[in-house]
Design an enzyme around this catalytic site. Structure first.
Site, short mmCIF file in Angstrom:
data_model
loop_
_atom_site.label_atom_id
_atom_site.label_comp_id
_atom_site.label_asym_id
_atom_site.label_seq_id
_atom_site.Cartn_x
_atom_site.Cartn_y
_atom_site.Cartn_z
N CYS A 144 10.30 -2.78 1.02
CA CYS A 144 10.61 -3.38 2.32
C CYS A 144 11.60 -4.54 2.15
CB CYS A 144 9.35 -3.90 2.99
SG CYS A 144 8.21 -2.59 3.43
N LYS A 154 -2.70 -15.19 4.74
CA LYS A 154 -2.71 -14.16 5.79
C LYS A 154 -4.11 -13.73 6.18
CE LYS A 154 1.86 -12.28 4.85
NZ LYS A 154 2.63 -11.17 4.26
N CYS A 184 -9.03 12.28 -11.10
CA CYS A 184 -10.11 12.92 -10.36
C CYS A 184 -10.67 14.16 -11.07
CB CYS A 184 -9.72 13.21 -8.91
SG CYS A 184 -8.58 14.56 -8.67
N ASP A 234 1.55 -3.39 -0.53
CA ASP A 234 2.99 -3.17 -0.63
C ASP A 234 3.41 -2.76 -2.04
OD1 ASP A 234 2.60 -5.46 -2.02
OD2 ASP A 234 3.99 -6.71 -0.88
N ASN A 235 2.46 -2.25 -2.83
CA ASN A 235 2.84 -1.88 -4.20
C ASN A 235 1.90 -0.82 -4.76
OD1 ASN A 235 0.70 -3.23 -6.19
ND2 ASN A 235 0.95 -4.53 -4.39
N PHE A 236 2.41 -0.04 -5.74
CA PHE A 236 1.62 1.05 -6.29
C PHE A 236 0.64 0.59 -7.36
CE2 PHE A 236 4.68 4.06 -4.35
CZ PHE A 236 3.73 4.85 -3.71
N ASP A 242 -6.18 -10.14 1.44
CA ASP A 242 -4.73 -10.34 1.25
C ASP A 242 -4.50 -11.56 0.38
OD1 ASP A 242 -1.99 -9.31 2.88
OD2 ASP A 242 -1.86 -11.25 1.87
N THR A 287 -1.46 -1.86 -7.16
CA THR A 287 -2.73 -2.06 -6.46
C THR A 287 -3.30 -0.73 -5.99
OG1 THR A 287 -1.87 -4.18 -5.69
CG2 THR A 287 -3.86 -3.38 -4.63
N CYS A 327 -6.13 13.35 -5.09
CA CYS A 327 -6.19 11.88 -5.16
C CYS A 327 -4.76 11.36 -5.38
CB CYS A 327 -7.14 11.41 -6.26
SG CYS A 327 -6.46 11.45 -7.93
#
Lengths: 337, 66
Positions: free
Chosen positions: A184, A82, A242, A126-128, A56, A130, A167
């Site tokens: 969020c 964290k 994929c 919390d994100n696409f 994190d 990553t 995938c």
């Protein structure tokens, strides 16, 4: 491993002693230790996963405490990273579980380093951006990974097994740009929605580790519509990742990358190379002009534009800005490149 | 005509385009998976699919929070 402590798990029809041993031999990397990550980490630790790597990039802040069940007020007061705080809280829950904490972000550069030597990657980010990096790496290395997302009263999860199931790139045509989807930060998150969706995720995860079965099902839960669904996913015939094996999210990328943490007025800066920075030296230099506080994990510098949290590996969180270019320039101005 | 979307029956214009239905629900086609009569659609047919009377549609959205 003392089997007796897992007696109630052992009694479950699908687990048994053989299943417990498989869980104990499993190695998992958990990316993201927020709301979802807290729940996954606690469950995985208590069920006796043998090795858990927590990754994190963020620090604990007061607004995390309502939804992120691993942390407490002391962590927030000390702005602890964290991953490190999580390890400290998880270790006394189960000595059978070896926990490694990595306070960094998953990027094209770090993904191969932290996500290759595991049986399964659990995504609680919390994100696409990553998630597409994780997907590229997982498909390239043929590693299964568990996607989970939650916003408001809604959650969705699916276990992705490259070449067997769809995938992430089959399911979503490209990473949505920032601001395109609710987060969020804009819609909040109801912890029981996170708890429910992680229950489905953990069932998929356990089935895979114990019985090597993968359903390919997308589970959703919606507490506003009072409804849950299970949809059988399908691979896209010409999926760029994929099928065509074009790994554009990790290939040829290197960064001194800056990413905005959605809606938080905070930008994360990751230097090109991991470089050790001399925190006491920087503290000394900046303390002539600014209020500087050094904790055991990081340096906090109050600047006119906001605040910088600088880590020993050169990473920084720049608080008070949303614009990544502006954050880069603040980093260069105060920390130096 | 009558169709069912995410478990709820509703009226719809004849031959309603899937793209218009997604738009109705403010869903981005890029981040939405469409199941039509229990079969997930290939993304390539999103633009050309029209719904028929009695169709059952499940729109699965993906979210990024965590």
């Amino acid at each position: 491993m003392e089997i007796n402590r897992y007696a109630r798990l052992q009694q479950l029809t699908d687990i048994g002693e053989a299943g417990l041993r498989k869980l104990h031999n499993a190695r998992i990397a958990l990316v993201g230790c927020g709301t979802l990550g807290s729940l996954y980490a606690i469950n995985l630790t208590r069920m006796g996963i043998g090795y858990l790597r927590l990754i994190d990039r963020d620090i604990v802040e007061p607004h995390n405490l309502g939804t992120q069940f691993l942390y407490n007020e002391f962590d927030a007061a000390k702005t602890r990273p964290k991953a490190l705080a999580a390890k400290q809280h998880l270790e006394p829950m189960n000595a059978d579980c070896h926990i490694e904490a990595v306070a960094t972000s998953i990027s094209a550069k770090t993904a191969p380093k932290y996500l290759y030597d595991v049986d399964l990657i659990v995504d609680a980010t919390d994100n696409f951006d990553t998630r597409f990096i994780i997907n590229d790496l997982a498909v390239r290395e043929n590693l299964p990974w568990l996607y989970t997302g939650v916003v408001g009263y809604f959650g969705v999860t699916t276990l992705i097994k490259p070449q067997e199931t769809a995938c992430l790139h089959c399911l979503i045509s490209d990473p949505p740009s920032s601001g395109e989807l609710p987060t969020c930060e804009t819609e909040g998150v109801w912890p029981p929605a996170a708890q429910t969706i992680t229950a489905f995720g953990l069932k998929e995860l356990t089935n895979f580790l114990v019985s090597a079965t993968v359903s390919g099902v997308l589970h959703t839960i919606d507490f506003q519509a009072d409804r849950w669904t299970h949809v059988q996913g399908k691979r896209q015939q010409n999926c760029p990742t994929c099928v065509q094996r074009d790994f554009k999210f990790i290939d040829g990328k290197n960064g001194y990358s800056a990413t905005s943490l959605c809606g938080r007025e905070m930008v994360h800066i990751l230097p090109d190379q991991e470089k050790a920075v001399d925190l006491p030296e920087i503290a000394k230099r900046l303390s002539h002009s600014f209020k500087v506080m050094q904790t055991e994990d990081l340096l906090r510098v109050k600047i006119p534009e906001g605040e910088i949290y600088l880590f020993a590996d050169g990473r920084a969180l720049i608080k008070g800005v949303n614009d990544v270019e502006r954050a880069r320039s603040l980093y260069d101005r105060y920390i130096g490149s | 005509m009558k169709i069912t979307v995410n478990g709820t029956p509703r009226e719809a214009a004849a031959n309603l385009a899937l793209a218009d239905l997604l738009n109705d629900y403010k869903l981005n086609p890029k981040t939405t998976l469409v199941e039509l009569n229990r079969e997930v659609l290939d993304r390539s047919v999103y633009d050309t699919t029209q719904l028929q009377d009695g169709d059952t549609v499940e729109l699965v959205r993906f979210v990024g929070g965590g």
